[in-house]
Write a protein that holds these residues in place. Sequence first.
Motif, PDB file in Angstrom:
ATOM      1  N   ASN A 117      12.102 -11.188  39.293  1.00 33.63           N
ATOM      2  CA  ASN A 117      13.510 -11.009  39.643  1.00 33.63           C
ATOM      3  C   ASN A 117      13.730  -9.978  40.729  1.00 33.63           C
ATOM      4  N   HIS A 118      12.611  -9.397  41.242  1.00 34.51           N
ATOM      5  CA  HIS A 118      12.696  -8.317  42.223  1.00 34.51           C
ATOM      6  C   HIS A 118      13.469  -7.116  41.660  1.00 34.51           C
ATOM      7  N   GLU A 119      13.272  -6.860  40.378  1.00 35.63           N
ATOM      8  CA  GLU A 119      13.856  -5.653  39.779  1.00 35.63           C
ATOM      9  C   GLU A 119      13.120  -4.423  40.296  1.00 35.63           C
ATOM     10  N   ARG A 120      13.777  -3.262  40.225  1.00 37.34           N
ATOM     11  CA  ARG A 120      13.251  -2.060  40.847  1.00 37.34           C
ATOM     12  C   ARG A 120      12.615  -1.076  39.861  1.00 37.34           C
ATOM     13  N   GLN A 121      12.861  -1.258  38.562  1.00 43.25           N
ATOM     14  CA  GLN A 121      12.418  -0.263  37.601  1.00 43.25           C
ATOM     15  C   GLN A 121      10.967  -0.494  37.158  1.00 43.25           C
ATOM     16  N   TYR A 122      10.376   0.583  36.630  1.00 42.86           N
ATOM     17  CA  TYR A 122       9.118   0.504  35.891  1.00 42.86           C
ATOM     18  C   TYR A 122       9.436   0.825  34.446  1.00 42.86           C
ATOM     19  N   TYR A 123       9.075  -0.080  33.532  1.00 44.16           N
ATOM     20  CA  TYR A 123       9.328   0.141  32.114  1.00 44.16           C
ATOM     21  C   TYR A 123       8.224   1.025  31.534  1.00 44.16           C
ATOM     22  N   THR A 124       8.638   2.094  30.864  1.00 45.14           N
ATOM     23  CA  THR A 124       7.676   3.069  30.348  1.00 45.14           C
ATOM     24  C   THR A 124       7.592   3.008  28.825  1.00 45.14           C
ATOM     25  N   SER A 125       6.523   3.556  28.298  1.00 39.00           N
ATOM     26  CA  SER A 125       6.379   3.735  26.857  1.00 39.00           C
ATOM     27  C   SER A 125       6.855   5.141  26.493  1.00 39.00           C
ATOM     28  N   GLY A 126       6.733   5.504  25.227  1.00 43.04           N
ATOM     29  CA  GLY A 126       7.142   6.837  24.811  1.00 43.04           C
ATOM     30  C   GLY A 126       8.646   6.981  24.720  1.00 43.04           C
ATOM     31  N   THR A 127       9.102   8.222  24.825  1.00 42.01           N
ATOM     32  CA  THR A 127      10.525   8.506  24.618  1.00 42.01           C
ATOM     33  C   THR A 127      11.245   8.950  25.885  1.00 42.01           C
ATOM     34  N   ASN A 128      10.602   8.865  27.027  1.00 34.09           N
ATOM     35  CA  ASN A 128      11.258   9.294  28.266  1.00 34.09           C
ATOM     36  C   ASN A 128      12.462   8.422  28.589  1.00 34.09           C
ATOM     37  N   ASN A 129      12.350   7.124  28.285  1.00 34.66           N
ATOM     38  CA  ASN A 129      13.422   6.194  28.645  1.00 34.66           C
ATOM     39  C   ASN A 129      14.038   5.468  27.453  1.00 34.66           C
TER      40      ASN A 129
END
Length: 408
Positions: free
Chosen positions: A63-75
Amino acid sequence: MLRRSLLGALSVVLVTSAATGVAHAGPSDAAAAVTFSDTFDGAAGSAVNSSKWTLETGDNVNNHERQYYTSGTNNAALDGQGHLVITAKKENPANYQCWYGTCQYTSARLNTSGKFSAQYGHVEARMKIPRGQGMWPAFWMLGTDIGSVGWPNSGEIDVMENVGFEPSTVHGTIHGPGYSGSAGVGAGYSLPGGQAFADAFHTFAVDWAPNSIKWSVDGVVYQTRTPADVSGKTWAFNKPFFLILNLAVGGYWPGDPNSSTAFPAQLVVDSVSVTTSDTPAPTGGAIRGLAGKCVDVAAANPANGTPVQLYDCNGTAAQQWTVGSDGTIRALGKCLDVNSGGTADGTPVQLYDCNGTAAQKWTVSSARDIVNPQANKCLDVTGNNSANGTRLQIWTCSGGANQKWTVG
């Protein structure tokens, strides 16, 4: 309405049962129910329940999205007040690499694959979405066979999507073979008077049955889809699906953030619940009314005289009702009862041993009224108050929102 691709970690995961669901008998023991519920209780800053959710990681080129999905509790973390907060940030603390180069944003995406799946039922989330150009929050489902058949053959049910340039509108969509991506079948729902969804919590839901899916916002049904809507193509929704929550940044549909977009942006999730049944029963299940909330037995207490109230829908046995052919409405093995057989406006309703009296006889009308014929009055939310714990009563039928109910 463009499909958000499944990340690589999911491609080999198949789900065949609601592994973490709680099985219990319905009021008449006619059909075992499987429920999923998460109200996100926990200490501020803590992680989501890993027995219910998996955090995906990576980017999304499709989809040409810009985010990086992270693990943990940062996001993705609990806020200590009964909410899950998914936060999109304009940052890259670990030099994440995306399809377009060094990632500019981080966010989170959660799914129940391998932990919970459902086939049919009421699926809902109560959420407050973020605002801003380029924001793309979503609550959606994918078929558990995606690892073997791929997308879109797996089917996708988008319960709620919003793109930031439409602050007053959300979309519900289905995707399947021959009707996917921008050709998905769906509709939008807009708040009146220019209200923005980001201003308050709203309940987004589908009522899903064989060959039928109904979408609602705050209990208001705004579209129904059946096999007739897919123009002879395969209806891909009579099988198990798992749940997904995510907050994407940018992409083909929402467009990229711009100078007006404020970060961090937050998708705040109050609750997610699923109620399914082994045998779909249009006369049973949750009873939803004012503000999308449910008819509830206070504290799930089966004792005679326990108040019946309005409460956030949570899929528990205290909110599972069976409308019988004998005119009774039952939960926890007992009947919805007008206190002392009263007929006056304001007489409260309660749970009580089923006894065959007129105080326990009800008629559910096509206009969504629940009427006690003895009193010729409607089941009513006291004071038109949508707060949790508001007592239910009988009152002269007025057609008001506090007397309108959706059963099952």
